[in-house]
Design a protein around this motif. Structure first.
Motif, PDB file in Angstrom:
ATOM      1  N   GLN A 120       0.817  -1.219   0.000  1.00 30.58           N
ATOM      2  CA  GLN A 120       0.000   0.000   0.000  1.00 30.58           C
ATOM      3  C   GLN A 120       0.847   1.264   0.000  1.00 30.58           C
ATOM      4  N   SER A 121       2.007   1.232   0.660  1.00 27.81           N
ATOM      5  CA  SER A 121       2.869   2.411   0.718  1.00 27.81           C
ATOM      6  C   SER A 121       3.727   2.570  -0.532  1.00 27.81           C
ATOM      7  N   GLY A 122       3.699   1.587  -1.431  1.00 24.69           N
ATOM      8  CA  GLY A 122       4.465   1.668  -2.670  1.00 24.69           C
ATOM      9  C   GLY A 122       5.908   1.210  -2.548  1.00 24.69           C
ATOM     10  N   GLU A 123       6.279   0.622  -1.423  1.00 21.40           N
ATOM     11  CA  GLU A 123       7.644   0.136  -1.242  1.00 21.40           C
ATOM     12  C   GLU A 123       7.982  -0.986  -2.213  1.00 21.40           C
ATOM     13  N   CYS A 124       6.991  -1.814  -2.532  1.00 24.01           N
ATOM     14  CA  CYS A 124       7.224  -2.954  -3.404  1.00 24.01           C
ATOM     15  C   CYS A 124       5.899  -3.423  -3.982  1.00 24.01           C
ATOM     16  N   GLU A 125       6.014  -4.271  -4.986  1.00 27.52           N
ATOM     17  CA  GLU A 125       4.861  -4.978  -5.546  1.00 27.52           C
ATOM     18  C   GLU A 125       5.260  -6.450  -5.612  1.00 27.52           C
ATOM     19  N   PHE A 126       4.331  -7.303  -5.330  1.00 24.14           N
ATOM     20  CA  PHE A 126       4.600  -8.736  -5.462  1.00 24.14           C
ATOM     21  C   PHE A 126       4.095  -9.176  -6.824  1.00 24.14           C
ATOM     22  N   THR A 127       4.963  -9.834  -7.595  1.00 29.98           N
ATOM     23  CA  THR A 127       4.603 -10.285  -8.930  1.00 29.98           C
ATOM     24  C   THR A 127       4.088 -11.711  -8.929  1.00 29.98           C
ATOM     25  N   ASP A 128       4.123 -12.335  -7.766  1.00 23.07           N
ATOM     26  CA  ASP A 128       3.685 -13.720  -7.650  1.00 23.07           C
ATOM     27  C   ASP A 128       3.186 -13.956  -6.226  1.00 23.07           C
ATOM     28  N   ARG A 139       8.726  -6.586  -7.268  1.00 25.20           N
ATOM     29  CA  ARG A 139       9.143  -5.452  -8.085  1.00 25.20           C
ATOM     30  C   ARG A 139       9.481  -4.324  -7.115  1.00 25.20           C
ATOM     31  N   LEU A 140      10.723  -3.824  -7.231  1.00 25.17           N
ATOM     32  CA  LEU A 140      11.229  -2.792  -6.321  1.00 25.17           C
ATOM     33  C   LEU A 140      11.794  -1.617  -7.095  1.00 25.17           C
ATOM     34  N   PRO A 141      11.857  -0.426  -6.473  1.00 19.39           N
ATOM     35  CA  PRO A 141      12.576   0.680  -7.106  1.00 19.39           C
ATOM     36  C   PRO A 141      14.082   0.506  -6.864  1.00 19.39           C
ATOM     37  N   CYS A 142      14.870   0.735  -7.898  1.00 22.25           N
ATOM     38  CA  CYS A 142      16.321   0.633  -7.787  1.00 22.25           C
ATOM     39  C   CYS A 142      16.830   1.735  -6.854  1.00 22.25           C
ATOM     40  N   GLY A 143      17.795   1.415  -6.024  1.00 21.94           N
ATOM     41  CA  GLY A 143      18.369   2.377  -5.096  1.00 21.94           C
ATOM     42  C   GLY A 143      19.256   3.409  -5.764  1.00 21.94           C
ATOM     43  N   ARG A 144      19.595   3.208  -7.045  1.00 21.92           N
ATOM     44  CA  ARG A 144      20.444   4.163  -7.760  1.00 21.92           C
ATOM     45  C   ARG A 144      19.657   4.997  -8.777  1.00 21.92           C
ATOM     46  N   LEU A 184      16.122   4.596  -9.461  1.00 24.63           N
ATOM     47  CA  LEU A 184      14.709   4.650  -9.083  1.00 24.63           C
ATOM     48  C   LEU A 184      13.766   3.936 -10.050  1.00 24.63           C
ATOM     49  N   ASN A 185      14.299   3.325 -11.119  1.00 23.73           N
ATOM     50  CA  ASN A 185      13.450   2.534 -12.011  1.00 23.73           C
ATOM     51  C   ASN A 185      13.056   1.249 -11.306  1.00 23.73           C
ATOM     52  N   ARG A 186      11.826   0.803 -11.531  1.00 25.04           N
ATOM     53  CA  ARG A 186      11.370  -0.441 -10.915  1.00 25.04           C
ATOM     54  C   ARG A 186      11.922  -1.623 -11.701  1.00 25.04           C
ATOM     55  N   TYR A 187      12.306  -2.655 -10.964  1.00 25.47           N
ATOM     56  CA  TYR A 187      12.809  -3.872 -11.578  1.00 25.47           C
ATOM     57  C   TYR A 187      12.274  -5.074 -10.807  1.00 25.47           C
ATOM     58  N   GLU A 188      12.261  -6.216 -11.461  1.00 31.51           N
ATOM     59  CA  GLU A 188      11.755  -7.440 -10.843  1.00 31.51           C
ATOM     60  C   GLU A 188      12.922  -8.320 -10.410  1.00 31.51           C
ATOM     61  N   THR A 189      12.717  -8.982  -9.284  1.00 30.70           N
ATOM     62  CA  THR A 189      13.718  -9.912  -8.783  1.00 30.70           C
ATOM     63  C   THR A 189      13.012 -11.027  -8.005  1.00 30.70           C
ATOM     64  N   PRO A 190      13.553 -12.223  -8.046  1.00 28.37           N
ATOM     65  CA  PRO A 190      12.956 -13.306  -7.256  1.00 28.37           C
ATOM     66  C   PRO A 190      13.420 -13.226  -5.809  1.00 28.37           C
ATOM     67  N   LEU A 191      12.602 -13.736  -4.908  1.00 28.53           N
ATOM     68  CA  LEU A 191      12.983 -13.906  -3.503  1.00 28.53           C
ATOM     69  C   LEU A 191      12.941 -15.393  -3.215  1.00 28.53           C
ATOM     70  N   ASN A 192      14.021 -15.916  -2.679  1.00 32.45           N
ATOM     71  CA  ASN A 192      14.106 -17.329  -2.313  1.00 32.45           C
ATOM     72  C   ASN A 192      14.798 -17.409  -0.962  1.00 32.45           C
ATOM     73  N   PHE A 252      19.041  -5.811   0.784  1.00 36.08           N
ATOM     74  CA  PHE A 252      19.359  -4.714   1.685  1.00 36.08           C
ATOM     75  C   PHE A 252      19.389  -3.389   0.926  1.00 36.08           C
ATOM     76  N   ARG A 253      20.046  -3.395  -0.213  1.00 37.24           N
ATOM     77  CA  ARG A 253      20.065  -2.208  -1.072  1.00 37.24           C
ATOM     78  C   ARG A 253      19.696  -2.670  -2.476  1.00 37.24           C
ATOM     79  N   PRO A 254      18.453  -2.489  -2.860  1.00 41.23           N
ATOM     80  CA  PRO A 254      18.021  -2.994  -4.171  1.00 41.23           C
ATOM     81  C   PRO A 254      18.667  -2.212  -5.318  1.00 41.23           C
ATOM     82  N   ILE A 255      19.303  -2.946  -6.223  1.00 46.99           N
ATOM     83  CA  ILE A 255      19.933  -2.337  -7.395  1.00 46.99           C
ATOM     84  C   ILE A 255      19.513  -3.150  -8.612  1.00 46.99           C
TER      85      ILE A 255
END
Length: 178
Positions: A32-40, A66-71, A73-81, A133-136
Motif C-alpha cells: 500500500q505504501s508503494g515500497e514494493c509490488e509482489f509479482t507472484d 518489483r522494487l525501485p532501484c536504489g540508484r 529509481l526505475n522499478r525492476y523485478e527480482t525473485p525472492l528465495n 538490503f540495497r536494491p539495485i
C-alpha cells in the motif's frame, strides 16, 4: 495458516501453500505504501516436527517482487528465495529469560498459546528478511545525475560533474594565493 499441534504428535507434518502477499499485514502495508509490488504469490513449503515440547519448522519460500532501484529509481523485478527455520514453544526454557532480561525474539523462539500455532507472522518475517538490503536493478547501474536528476543509464547529461569518488576531486575546488 494455523496448525493444530496434535497433527505433529507422532510424525512430521508437511505443508505446501501459495498465499497472496496482501494476506500478510506487514506485506500489505508495504504494498500500500508503494515500497514494493509482489509479482507472484508467496509459495511456502514447510516441514514441522516435534522436539520435546518445541515445534520446529523448516521451510523454503519463493516469490517475485518489483522494487525501485536504489540508484536510478526505475522499478525492476527480482525473485525472492529463502530457506528458514523457526522454533515454537509453549513457554520459554526455565530461567533463561530472567537471567539477562531477554525477550522471546532474542532467544530465537516464538511462544504460542493454546492448541494451535499461527505461522503467518513467522513466515511474513522471513519474507521481509529476504528483501535485498540495497536494491539495485543491475550491477553496473549508473544512477541519477546528482545535479539535474537525469537517468545516466539512458545517456550522459550536460551537467559539469567531477567524479566524487575520485580521490583528488576536492582539490579542484581549492584556491591558492600566490
Amino acid at each position: 495458516m494455523r496448525v493444530h499441534v496434535e497433527r505433529i504428535k507422532d510424525s512430521d507434518l508437511y505443508l505446501d501453500f501459495h498465499e497472496p502477499a496482501d494476506h500478510f499485514a506487514v506485506l500489505n502495508t508495504m504494498i500500500q505504501s508503494g515500497e514494493c509490488e509482489f509479482t507472484d504469490r508467496i509459495h511456502v513449503q514447510l516441514r514441522l516436527y516435534r522436539i520435546h515440547d518445541m515445534i520446529e519448522v523448516e521451510g523454503t519460500l519463493t516469490t517475485g517482487i518489483r522494487l525501485p532501484c536504489g540508484r536510478c529509481l526505475n522499478r525492476y523485478e527480482t525473485p525472492l528465495n529463502a530457506e528458514f527455520a523457526l522454533t515454537y514453544t509453549r513457554e520459554l526454557p526455565e530461567g533463561q529469560a530472567e537471567v539477562v532480561d531477554l525477550r522471546e525474539e532474542d532467544i530465537g523462539m516464538i511462544v504460542f498459546h493454546g492448541d494451535e500455532i499461527d505461522l503467518r507472522d513467522g513466515i511474513q518475517e522471513q519474507v521481509v528478511l529476504t528483501f535485498p538490503f540495497r536494491p539495485i536493478c543491475r550491477e553496473n547501474c549508473k544512477g541519477l545525475c546528482p545535479q539535474c536528476g537525469k537517468d545516466l543509464n539512458q545517456g550522459q547529461c550536460d551537467c559539469d560533474r567531477v567524479d566524487p569518488a575520485h580521490p583528488f576531486a576536492a582539490l579542484k575546488k581549492l584556491k591558492l594565493d600566490r
